[in-house]
Design an enzyme around this catalytic site. Sequence first.
Site, PDB file in Angstrom:
ATOM      1  N   CYS A   2       0.861  -1.193   0.000  1.00 38.23           N
ATOM      2  CA  CYS A   2       0.000   0.000   0.000  1.00 38.23           C
ATOM      3  C   CYS A   2       0.897   1.242   0.000  1.00 38.23           C
ATOM      4  CB  CYS A   2      -0.863   0.019   1.254  1.00 38.23           C
ATOM      5  SG  CYS A   2      -1.817  -1.474   1.488  1.00 38.23           S
ATOM      6  N   ARG A  27       1.341   1.794  -5.992  1.00 38.90           N
ATOM      7  CA  ARG A  27       1.622   0.834  -4.905  1.00 38.90           C
ATOM      8  C   ARG A  27       0.377   0.075  -4.489  1.00 38.90           C
ATOM      9  NH1 ARG A  27       6.310   1.767  -2.247  1.00 38.90           N
ATOM     10  NH2 ARG A  27       5.508   0.708  -0.411  1.00 38.90           N
ATOM     11  N   GLY A 100       1.890  -2.842   5.230  1.00 38.80           N
ATOM     12  CA  GLY A 100       2.600  -3.985   5.812  1.00 38.80           C
ATOM     13  C   GLY A 100       1.585  -5.005   6.294  1.00 38.80           C
ATOM     14  N   GLU A 468      11.945 -13.298 -19.294  1.00 45.21           N
ATOM     15  CA  GLU A 468      11.529 -11.917 -18.966  1.00 45.21           C
ATOM     16  C   GLU A 468      10.428 -11.462 -19.900  1.00 45.21           C
ATOM     17  OE1 GLU A 468      11.663  -9.990 -16.677  1.00 45.21           O
ATOM     18  OE2 GLU A 468      11.236  -8.008 -17.488  1.00 45.21           O
ATOM     19  N   LYS A 472       6.583 -10.068 -18.958  1.00 44.29           N
ATOM     20  CA  LYS A 472       6.029  -8.772 -19.408  1.00 44.29           C
ATOM     21  C   LYS A 472       4.652  -8.985 -20.032  1.00 44.29           C
ATOM     22  CE  LYS A 472       7.982  -6.681 -17.501  1.00 44.29           C
ATOM     23  NZ  LYS A 472       8.889  -7.232 -16.554  1.00 44.29           N
ATOM     24  N   GLU A 475       1.963 -10.175 -17.376  1.00 46.22           N
ATOM     25  CA  GLU A 475       1.652  -9.183 -16.329  1.00 46.22           C
ATOM     26  C   GLU A 475       0.681  -8.130 -16.795  1.00 46.22           C
ATOM     27  OE1 GLU A 475       4.791  -7.671 -13.359  1.00 46.22           O
ATOM     28  OE2 GLU A 475       5.796  -7.827 -15.286  1.00 46.22           O
ATOM     29  N   HIS A 491      11.010 -31.995 -25.156  1.00 47.63           N
ATOM     30  CA  HIS A 491      10.834 -32.787 -23.924  1.00 47.63           C
ATOM     31  C   HIS A 491       9.428 -32.628 -23.368  1.00 47.63           C
ATOM     32  CE1 HIS A 491      15.047 -33.966 -23.776  1.00 47.63           C
ATOM     33  NE2 HIS A 491      15.311 -32.744 -24.202  1.00 47.63           N
ATOM     34  N   LYS A 584       3.686  -2.839  -7.154  1.00 46.54           N
ATOM     35  CA  LYS A 584       5.021  -2.502  -7.644  1.00 46.54           C
ATOM     36  C   LYS A 584       6.107  -3.226  -6.868  1.00 46.54           C
ATOM     37  CE  LYS A 584       8.198  -0.558  -9.996  1.00 46.54           C
ATOM     38  NZ  LYS A 584       8.430  -1.121 -11.341  1.00 46.54           N
TER      39      LYS A 584
HETATM   40  C1  AGP Z   1       8.366  -7.248 -12.935  1.00 50.32           C
HETATM   41  O1  AGP Z   1       7.759  -6.607 -14.054  1.00 50.32           O
HETATM   42  C2  AGP Z   1       7.410  -7.386 -11.797  1.00 50.32           C
HETATM   43  N1  AGP Z   1       6.902  -6.111 -11.408  1.00 50.32           N
HETATM   44  C3  AGP Z   1       7.973  -8.181 -10.632  1.00 50.32           C
HETATM   45  O2  AGP Z   1       8.250  -9.494 -11.081  1.00 50.32           O
HETATM   46  C4  AGP Z   1       9.258  -7.601 -10.016  1.00 50.32           C
HETATM   47  O3  AGP Z   1      10.333  -7.728 -10.910  1.00 50.32           O
HETATM   48  C5  AGP Z   1       9.578  -8.399  -8.741  1.00 50.32           C
HETATM   49  O4  AGP Z   1       8.508  -8.244  -7.826  1.00 50.32           O
HETATM   50  C6  AGP Z   1      10.904  -7.958  -8.084  1.00 50.32           C
HETATM   51  O5  AGP Z   1      10.814  -6.619  -7.702  1.00 50.32           O
HETATM   52  P1  AGP Z   1      12.157  -5.906  -7.138  1.00 50.32           P
HETATM   53  O6  AGP Z   1      13.138  -5.808  -8.282  1.00 50.32           O
HETATM   54  O7  AGP Z   1      11.700  -4.563  -6.650  1.00 50.32           O
HETATM   55  O8  AGP Z   1      12.688  -6.796  -6.043  1.00 50.32           O
END
Ligand code: AGP
Length: 589
Positions: A2, A27, A100, A468, A472, A475, A491, A584
Amino acid sequence: MCGVIGYIGKEGVAPILLNGLKRLEYRGYDSAGVATLGSDLHMKKDVGKVADIHKNINFLDVPGTLGIAHTRWATHGGVTKENAHPHTDCEEKIAVVHNGIIENFQELKRNLVSLGHKFKSQTDTEILPHLIEEIMRKGKNFHDATASALKVLEGGYAVLVLNKNERKLIAARKGSPLVLGVSDTGYFAASDIPAFLEYTKNVIYMHDYDMALISDNGLKIFNLIENREVDRKIDTIDWNIKQAEKGEFQHFMLKEVSEQVDTIQRAAQQNKEVIDQVIKELKNARGIFFVAAGSSYHACLAASYIMSKVSKLHINVVLASEFPHYEHYINDKTLVVAVSQSGETADVLEAVKSAKAKRSKIISLVNVVGSSLTRSSDMFLNINAGPEICVLSTKTYTSQLALFTLLSYALNDRYEEGRKRLNYLWNEIYQLTSATTREKIKELAEKLQDKEHIFLIGRGLQYATALEASLKIKEVSYIHAEALAGGELKHGTIALIENGTPCIVFVSEEHEKEILSNAMEIKSRGGYIIGVSSKNNEIFDFWIKVPDANSENPIVQIIPIQILAYQLAILRGLDPDRPRNLAKSVTVK
Ligand code: AGP
């Protein structure tokens, strides 16, 4: 995760809180609320996005020059108005916002209910105002009661607390980020710097167990473990507010993808002495573990290929959440390199904590100086990407790769060559993020927008890129995307290929033959082949032209797919900056 923001000073607090909520919405965006202190405690909250709530209940017409606010990503309790923050005690004189998880809240809640406290929500947070109220009933003042309440909480918190009867703001953190801002007119407290960056660049990074007591007479910080007042220095940061705004872009995601022209160069601008110290640690270590999550993990995987190829160094790459299963290897000769753009990922912080317990050395790569990870590390390198607001990691991913590339060359005493190779990319990345490229990628997005599955394959460095790239796409467009090493295709996964199944193939000149034969196997079963390659090929049904950048391929090859993911989201009517269910920074395990 948050977002919290608070202010006490001479200015009207309502616009400060509303601006802060908008900048913190990345956030968490389930619900939002504010509480301000005028002649009374004024509170407004609802479910939905900040702009929509503001349109309905007008966050600007709350009075006062002291207030707190919160934007929520639900962890305990559904997305309802009652569960939105702020939360208050029975008499509605104490108001709290919190980021938290309070792990022992059920036990504390049972006890408070037995003492007659009435709860309105299902959240863990709501126990805090009632606990403060209960302790004040026993004679402690607001400051001491809050300190006592915080000491019994297990889990993580970044909290802001108001008391209707006292013009004071209390800010405290343990395990969740909280930073203070100091301006000529007052004090700010927020989860992240962009929330108050337009008002001041003077920041105080709070440490875990710090509790700040802020009034019109100034600021005092106590540490609840050391049980004494502590002195925290004021840093002046070099970000500007433009970096935390969309500017002429429709979304932060496209802005941040476009910034890679500069951020990759900035990642290479490091303090050579610090780089030399890191190199020395890498060379002296007996066992090196790269630990990360998500995109940062993919950057570590790519780095392990680069370091083995360029520097003949063996790196163990471990998902942070899996690190506990490797602890028997960890000792005082081990070097743990923790990679996290936010520096707040709970799994990474947990892994670092357990490695430190084995007396391992910790070096971290972060994008947020002052984050929990920087404070838990023996040394850290700043990837210098500037604030990344979009939930997806784009520029921070390529900045991590750039820094790892630099380290790989520096390991071989070829630091300047590494810097040159990264500088050479400027023009290539300018082309890859240009409107022309975006138009070309849009053609592909239109072909893929209704697909249910997309497969991605690569070998070596290109396998890390495929992982990666699939993250993307998943997500932000919610299309199922599965990445696998080219050699794994036969496999099992090849059983899923049907007529028209799209497959993105990442080609390097070094492993061209093998990966193209994998592509042929898919094509012969009706697959639609998208080639990410420096050269076209008759196998490709769609060709995305990229430079062959050798060990820098992971940087150049991911950019077109970042753009593809963005355009798929737009075509599917989704918000690229606020993908569902995501936050985030994953500050809870
Ligand atoms: C990536 O696009 C995601 N937002 C997520 O996988 C992110 O990379 C992961 O939570 C790690 O975040 P950090 O680099 O702040 O530790």
